[in-house]
Design a protein around this motif. Sequence first.
Motif, short mmCIF file in Angstrom:
data_model
loop_
_atom_site.label_atom_id
_atom_site.label_comp_id
_atom_site.label_asym_id
_atom_site.label_seq_id
_atom_site.Cartn_x
_atom_site.Cartn_y
_atom_site.Cartn_z
N THR A 149 1.01 -1.75 0.09
CA THR A 149 0.09 -0.18 -0.14
C THR A 149 0.80 1.32 0.17
O THR A 149 0.14 2.42 -1.07
N VAL A 150 1.19 0.95 1.04
CA VAL A 150 2.79 2.59 0.49
C VAL A 150 3.67 2.49 -0.31
O VAL A 150 3.60 4.16 -0.87
N ARG A 151 3.50 1.47 -1.16
CA ARG A 151 4.21 1.55 -2.57
C ARG A 151 3.72 2.34 -3.64
O ARG A 151 3.81 3.28 -4.00
N ARG A 152 2.18 1.85 -3.81
CA ARG A 152 0.91 2.43 -4.35
C ARG A 152 1.08 3.91 -4.23
O ARG A 152 0.17 4.71 -4.94
N ASP A 153 0.60 4.02 -2.43
CA ASP A 153 0.97 5.38 -2.09
C ASP A 153 2.20 6.25 -3.21
O ASP A 153 1.39 7.77 -3.50
N LEU A 154 3.16 5.91 -2.49
CA LEU A 154 4.15 7.01 -3.11
C LEU A 154 4.38 7.23 -4.40
O LEU A 154 4.52 7.94 -5.23
N SER A 155 3.97 6.25 -5.43
CA SER A 155 3.60 5.87 -6.91
C SER A 155 2.70 6.98 -6.78
O SER A 155 2.94 7.60 -8.37
N ALA A 156 1.81 7.63 -6.51
CA ALA A 156 0.69 8.15 -6.32
C ALA A 156 1.58 9.56 -6.05
O ALA A 156 1.42 10.77 -6.90
#
Length: 255
Positions: free
Chosen positions: A35-42
Amino acid sequence: MYAEERQQAMAQLINAERRVSVARLAEDFSVTTETVRRDLSALERRGLVRRVHGGAVPVDALAPTESGLNERDQHNTDAKEGLAAAAIALLPAPGSTILLDAGSTTARLVAALPHDHQLTVVTHSVPLAARLAGNPNIELVLLPGRVRPTTQAAVGADTVAALAEIRVDMSFVGANGLSVEFGLSTPDRDEAATKRALVAAGRRTVALVDSSKLGLESTHRFARLSDVDVLVTDAGIDAVERSELERHGLEVVVA
C-alpha cells in the motif's frame, strides 16, 4: 483514514524528515508495504515526492544542480569528520599507493593523515594536492586534465587516460548518491568518467558517503555496488539499509 488523507500525511512527513523508508511509513500508517508503494507512486505522479530505493525523498532532494566544493564543505561537517577518521583506520601499510577523489570528505581525510605514515598519493584534486605538497612523507602525483570549477578537480580524456595506466593499493571515492539498484552516481558526465577510472585503478575501493546520500540516485552512474569493497558512512544509516547493502557484498563501516 482515506487514501488521499494518508498520502497527504505521508508527503508532509517526507518533506519534514527529508528521507523516509517504506517500512517506516507502513508502521506509522498501519498499512502494508504494498500500500505504501502504491501511495508513493501516486505522490510521485503528482510531483509531491520522489521515490528512491527503499523509500522516498522530497522533490528537491534529487535536484540536478550540483553544489560547489566550498558550499558542500559546510554541510554535514560532523559526519564528514567521522568518515575521515574511519577512513584513516583503513589506510594500507606505509609505502603503499592510494588514490584520492576530489571532495570535502577526502579533504578531511588528508588533514587527518598521520605524519609518520609514508604514502604515494595520486589525486586529481587541486586543493588536495596543495595540502599534500608540503608533506615530507607523501610522494604526490597530480593527474592531468581540465579543471572543473565546481569540484576544483581535473577531469576529461587526459585524466581518464592517465588513470588507465596506473594501479594503486586503495582508491578513496565520494559520491552524490548511492543506491542498491543504481549504484554510485554523480551529476556530471566527465566527473563520472573520472570516478569510474578511479575505481578501476584501485585493488580495493573505499566509498566515503554520508547517510544523507544513501538511497539517492544522481544522473550518471560511475560504479555498481560490486565495484566497491567498503562503504564508510555515519550512524544515520538504518539497520534495514545496512543489511541490504551488506547482502550485496559491501563491507559497511559506520563511523
